[in-house]
Design an enzyme around this catalytic site. Structure first.
Site, PDB file in Angstrom:
ATOM      1  N   LYS A  52      38.983  46.005  46.202  1.00 26.88           N
ATOM      2  CA  LYS A  52      39.295  47.379  46.564  1.00 26.88           C
ATOM      3  C   LYS A  52      40.038  47.439  47.898  1.00 26.88           C
ATOM      4  O   LYS A  52      41.025  48.169  48.043  1.00 26.88           O
ATOM      5  CB  LYS A  52      38.017  48.218  46.625  1.00 26.88           C
ATOM      6  CG  LYS A  52      37.401  48.466  45.243  1.00 26.88           C
ATOM      7  CD  LYS A  52      35.992  49.010  45.338  1.00 26.88           C
ATOM      8  CE  LYS A  52      35.370  49.145  43.952  1.00 26.88           C
ATOM      9  NZ  LYS A  52      33.951  49.531  43.988  1.00 26.88           N
ATOM     10  N   GLN A  96      28.620  51.106  47.385  1.00 21.23           N
ATOM     11  CA  GLN A  96      28.759  50.030  46.400  1.00 21.23           C
ATOM     12  C   GLN A  96      27.401  49.679  45.807  1.00 21.23           C
ATOM     13  O   GLN A  96      26.470  49.312  46.522  1.00 21.23           O
ATOM     14  CB  GLN A  96      29.385  48.786  47.056  1.00 21.23           C
ATOM     15  CG  GLN A  96      29.607  47.626  46.108  1.00 21.23           C
ATOM     16  CD  GLN A  96      30.620  47.948  45.009  1.00 21.23           C
ATOM     17  OE1 GLN A  96      31.691  48.460  45.290  1.00 21.23           O
ATOM     18  NE2 GLN A  96      30.272  47.637  43.785  1.00 21.23           N
ATOM     19  N   ASP A 119      33.794  58.122  43.793  1.00 24.02           N
ATOM     20  CA  ASP A 119      33.242  57.362  42.674  1.00 24.02           C
ATOM     21  C   ASP A 119      32.772  58.291  41.551  1.00 24.02           C
ATOM     22  O   ASP A 119      32.445  57.840  40.455  1.00 24.02           O
ATOM     23  CB  ASP A 119      32.060  56.489  43.132  1.00 24.02           C
ATOM     24  CG  ASP A 119      32.389  55.008  43.117  1.00 24.02           C
ATOM     25  OD1 ASP A 119      33.402  54.632  42.477  1.00 24.02           O
ATOM     26  OD2 ASP A 119      31.642  54.220  43.717  1.00 24.02           O
TER      27      ASP A 119
END
Length: 294
Positions: A52, A96, A119
């Site tokens: 990312k 994450q 997200d």
């Protein structure tokens, strides 16, 4: 069978994002800013975050990694999230997953400002998605939708089997494909560990989204001729012929299915690439909303 050239498609979309970011920078504005929170040293998480960050660098998007020891407390992480929520220089951020067992991920996700939830995991975004309202879509399902759009696959009226009911992939994927939208209007069956006759359900499906987390679960006798398969699985299995002693495989036994399906995404180099592209698009959207006060 034709293996989807996901790498070329993701490269094409990244090129479009980069051109938009370049225009932003040329106009003298600050770049979009994505922050990733990582707790502990999960190898898969480290690899995902690294990719990312690399993609952000390629596209001109500013990235910041906040890496914490695995023993950080719930309250300390909540404080980190609160600071990011109020930081005007941060457009979007992600927590994450997975995180250590002593931490409550759902409780932490609730703390994220929905306008920075790139997200797409916050209940507000999830609810808006379910209602067909504008929202940040979960990155992996959004990546699959982007792939369907680029391939111009016909979905209306198609029978779809989504294998796996996770909040991250399976459940949102079933909602997106079934809703009234240009690349939706499917008849979707959501399959999971308690489902019966999985083989028959898959065999009758025009499109299969495999996200069950079991290596090579989908075999040739489960796939109808000409089916389109999106393999979300990333499983590490032993391989004595590999230098590392292991290799990555999907939830589909590609060697068995390759002469039956019309399209299948590769593993690796498939849905994972589209997930990152979708995250970048969400970040750019968050930036534009902040920029124009929407």
């Amino acid at each position: 069978m034709a293996v989807m050239d996901v790498r070329s498609i993701s490269k094409e979309i990244k090129g479009e994002i980069k051109r938009e970011v370049d225009e932003i920078l040329l106009s003298g504005k600050r770049p979009p800013h994505l922050v990733a929170i990582m707790v502990g040293d999960n190898p898969a998480s480290k690899a995902y975050v690294k990719n990312k960050v690399k993609t952000c660098d390629e596209l001109g998007i500013k990235s910041t990694l906040l890496h914490f020891e695995s023993d950080i407390s719930q309250e300390a992480l909540k404080e980190v999230i609160a600071n990011l929520n109020s930081d005007k220089s941060v457009d979007g951020f992600i927590l994450q997953l997975p995180i250590p067992a002593h931490l409550n991920s759902q409780d932490l996700l609730l703390e994220i400002d929905p306008m920075k939830d790139v997200d797409g995991f916050h209940p507000m975004n999830f609810g808006k998605m379910a209602l067909g309202l504008p929202s940040f879509l979960p990155a992996t399902p959004y990546g699959i939708i982007l792939l369907i759009e680029r391939l111009n696959l016909e979905t209306s009226g198609k029978k779809v089997a989504v294998l796996g009911r996770s909040d991250i992939v399976g459940t949102p994927m079933s909602l997106l494909l079934s809703r009234k939208a240009p690349y939706g209007n499917c008849t979707v069956t959501l399959l999971h560990s308690r489902s019966k006759n999985i083989r028959n359900e898959l065999l009758g499906s025009d499109i299969i989204v495999a996200a069950i987390g079991i290596p090579k679960f989908v075999t040739a006798d489960m796939v109808k001729t000409g089916a389109v398969i999106f393999d979300v699985g990333i499983n590490r299995v032993e391989d004595e012929h590999s230098k590392s002693g292991s290799r990555l495989v999907g939830d589909v036994d590609t060697d068995q299915v390759k002469d039956i399906a019309s399209w299948i995404t590769p593993v690796p180099g498939g849905i994972g690439l589209m997930t990152i592209v979708a995250l970048m698009k969400n970040t750019l959207r968050a930036y534009n909303m902040e920029l124009y006060g929407k």
